[in-house]
Design a protein around this motif. Structure first.
Motif, short mmCIF file in Angstrom:
data_model
loop_
_atom_site.label_atom_id
_atom_site.label_comp_id
_atom_site.label_asym_id
_atom_site.label_seq_id
_atom_site.Cartn_x
_atom_site.Cartn_y
_atom_site.Cartn_z
N PRO B 59 0.79 -1.29 0.11
CA PRO B 59 -0.09 0.12 -0.03
C PRO B 59 0.93 1.28 0.07
CG PRO B 59 -0.67 -1.84 1.76
CD PRO B 59 0.55 -1.99 1.18
N PRO B 60 0.74 2.51 -0.60
CA PRO B 60 -0.80 2.39 -1.28
C PRO B 60 -0.56 2.23 -2.90
CG PRO B 60 0.25 4.63 -0.88
CD PRO B 60 1.05 3.53 -0.42
N SER B 61 0.76 2.28 -3.33
CA SER B 61 0.69 2.44 -5.11
C SER B 61 1.42 1.06 -5.53
CB SER B 61 1.60 3.69 -5.41
OG SER B 61 0.82 4.63 -4.96
N GLY B 62 1.93 0.06 -4.44
CA GLY B 62 2.40 -1.25 -5.04
C GLY B 62 3.92 -1.20 -4.99
N GLY B 63 4.47 -2.49 -5.03
CA GLY B 63 5.81 -2.35 -4.95
C GLY B 63 6.63 -2.08 -5.91
N VAL B 64 6.16 -2.13 -7.35
CA VAL B 64 6.95 -1.60 -8.17
C VAL B 64 7.35 -0.17 -8.17
CG1 VAL B 64 6.89 -1.26 -10.84
CG2 VAL B 64 6.08 -3.48 -9.72
N ALA B 65 6.32 0.56 -7.89
CA ALA B 65 6.63 2.15 -7.81
C ALA B 65 7.34 2.44 -6.51
CB ALA B 65 5.02 2.65 -7.36
N ALA B 66 7.54 1.63 -5.50
CA ALA B 66 8.30 1.60 -4.26
C ALA B 66 9.61 1.55 -4.71
CB ALA B 66 8.05 0.61 -3.12
N VAL B 67 10.05 0.23 -5.42
CA VAL B 67 11.32 0.12 -6.00
C VAL B 67 11.74 1.12 -6.97
CG1 VAL B 67 12.39 -1.58 -7.62
CG2 VAL B 67 10.95 -2.46 -5.72
N GLY B 68 10.80 1.53 -7.92
CA GLY B 68 11.31 2.92 -8.83
C GLY B 68 11.58 3.85 -7.99
N HIS B 69 11.00 4.03 -6.86
CA HIS B 69 11.47 5.31 -5.96
C HIS B 69 12.99 5.17 -5.38
CE1 HIS B 69 10.03 8.95 -4.21
NE2 HIS B 69 10.89 8.59 -2.97
N LEU B 70 12.98 3.78 -4.88
CA LEU B 70 14.14 3.54 -4.12
C LEU B 70 15.19 3.11 -4.79
CD1 LEU B 70 12.63 1.08 -1.44
CD2 LEU B 70 13.67 3.31 -0.78
N ALA B 71 15.19 2.49 -6.06
CA ALA B 71 16.67 1.81 -6.79
C ALA B 71 17.59 3.07 -6.98
CB ALA B 71 16.02 1.31 -8.05
N ALA B 72 17.12 4.17 -7.33
CA ALA B 72 18.31 5.13 -7.67
C ALA B 72 18.84 5.65 -6.38
CB ALA B 72 17.79 6.26 -8.43
N GLN B 73 18.26 5.70 -5.27
CA GLN B 73 18.67 6.33 -3.91
C GLN B 73 19.25 5.35 -2.88
OE1 GLN B 73 15.37 7.87 -1.23
NE2 GLN B 73 14.70 8.29 -3.58
N SER B 74 19.06 4.21 -3.09
CA SER B 74 19.30 2.94 -1.96
C SER B 74 20.47 2.00 -2.54
CB SER B 74 18.23 2.25 -1.51
OG SER B 74 18.45 1.38 -0.47
N ALA B 75 21.50 1.79 -1.45
CA ALA B 75 22.04 0.56 -1.86
C ALA B 75 21.90 -0.51 -1.56
CB ALA B 75 23.60 1.04 -1.10
#
Lengths: 126, 220
Positions: B59-75
């Protein structure tokens, strides 16, 4: 519930038959210290046969087919059957001859545990 | 024993609890939990996990959106998990930056193997999804080859091909481009020759495949 049907143990015997192993893992954790848990994977096998062997006080399943397979055994032996729908987050209770939807949060292992333990207690004290 | 930090982001307490119970028993991972995207972001910032297991339906927008958000900024190594996920969802997750994908019906042993493997840099992917990923790589390669081939066409030939792909006849194409039907035919002959295709139908399929990202053997 003072004596488990299967072993004569002080704790009730709960059979957890799950298609999703991590659901069984969660429920096993929730019952720790309160019940003797027998957890088995279910893949459409002989559910009634497994239950005859385990002789549990309560059965928890996460699969509709397993729920329907377990119902005749529970009906005949007088146990408690709980069907947890992981996808819908709902819990159904089989008592007597019919299913009723339980008013609990089916996505919470503690709520499922409380429902089962509460139902077993009510049956013992009735 | 070195304990590695794992984060589970899942809206369902049953799954968070299942993973918690499992990791507590196994002992070589420390778990942080998040029930939604906001909690996930906070936990990523404060706990800096090495591995994050993110539900496809977080929630609320799904795991793909979350990964998209995190991929560039998290190790952290990001793994999406879900139930009987469709091919497109798996590819979306991987394209968004996920380092792997797991089925939520995974066994406890399988999950531990996947987490320990990730700590060694491995990519967790169920066997049945490996084929999906390999097919997708082939599709990407085929599309790249198709793009390389279409470069040989002139701008006008590409316009003609685009109209052919819509099913337009020569007369209509001639009208749309304000050229003669004879010129359209000549462009068509050149297109087939340059792309080494046997028919107008194949040319249309080639272009549509290029547009949609799905190319066929005949068209490529």
């Amino acid at each position: 519930m003072t004596e488990g049907q299967a072993t004569g143990a002080a704790l009730p015997v709960i059979a957890i038959l799950c298609r999703v192993p991590l659901v069984a893992e969660a429920l096993t954790g929730a019952f720790e210290g309160m019940a003797e848990v027998r957890s088995l994977p279910t893949h459409g096998g002989d559910t009634a046969g497994v239950l005859r062997w385990l002789r549990p006080d309560a059965v928890i399943v996460d699969d509709e087919r397993a729920a329907e397979s377990a119902a005749p055994y529970v009906s005949a032996e007088g146990g408690l059957l709980v069907h947890v729908s992981v996808a819908e987050g709902t819990v159904r209770l089989f008592q007597g001859e019919s299913w009723t939807v339980a008013d609990v949060d089916g996505s919470t292992p503690d709520a499922i545990r409380n429902l089962v333990i509460g139902s077993l207690l009510r049956r013992v004290t009735a | 024993m070195i304990q590695r930090r794992v984060l589970i982001a899942d809206g369902a307490p049953l799954f968070r609890s299942g993973v918690r119970h499992l990791l507590t028993r196994e002992g070589d991972f420390v778990l942080t939990e998040a029930a939604d995207f906001d909690e996930l972001m906070q936990a990523m910032e404060h706990e800096a996990p090495e591995i994050a297991l993110i539900d496809l339906d977080l929630p609320p927008s799904g795991g793909v959106a979350a990964v998209g958000h995190l991929a560039a900024q998290s190790a952290a190594r990001l793994v999406v998990w879900g139930f009987e996920a469709e091919r497109e969802k798996v590819l979306e997750a991987l394209t968004a930056g996920a380092d792997g994908f797991l089925d939520k019906a995974i066994s406890p042993t399988g999950l531990m193997r996947a987490l320990r493997g990730m700590s060694r840099g491995e990519t967790p992917l169920p066997r049945e999804l490996v084929t999906v990923v390999v097919d997708a790589v082939h599709d990407f390669e085929a599309r790249d080859r198709a793009r390389e081939r279409i470069v040989v066409l002139s701008a006008r030939e590409r316009e003609v091909l685009a109209l052919v792909a819509t099913g337009a006849r020569n007369r209509q194409i001639a009208g749309d481009l304000s050229i003669s039907e004879f010129t359209v035919k000549r462009h068509m002959q050149n297109i087939l020759k340059k792309l080494n295709l046997s028919s107008r139908t194949a040319a249309g399929a080639f272009y549509r495949g290029l547009e949609s990202g799905v190319t066929t053997e005949e068209a490529v």
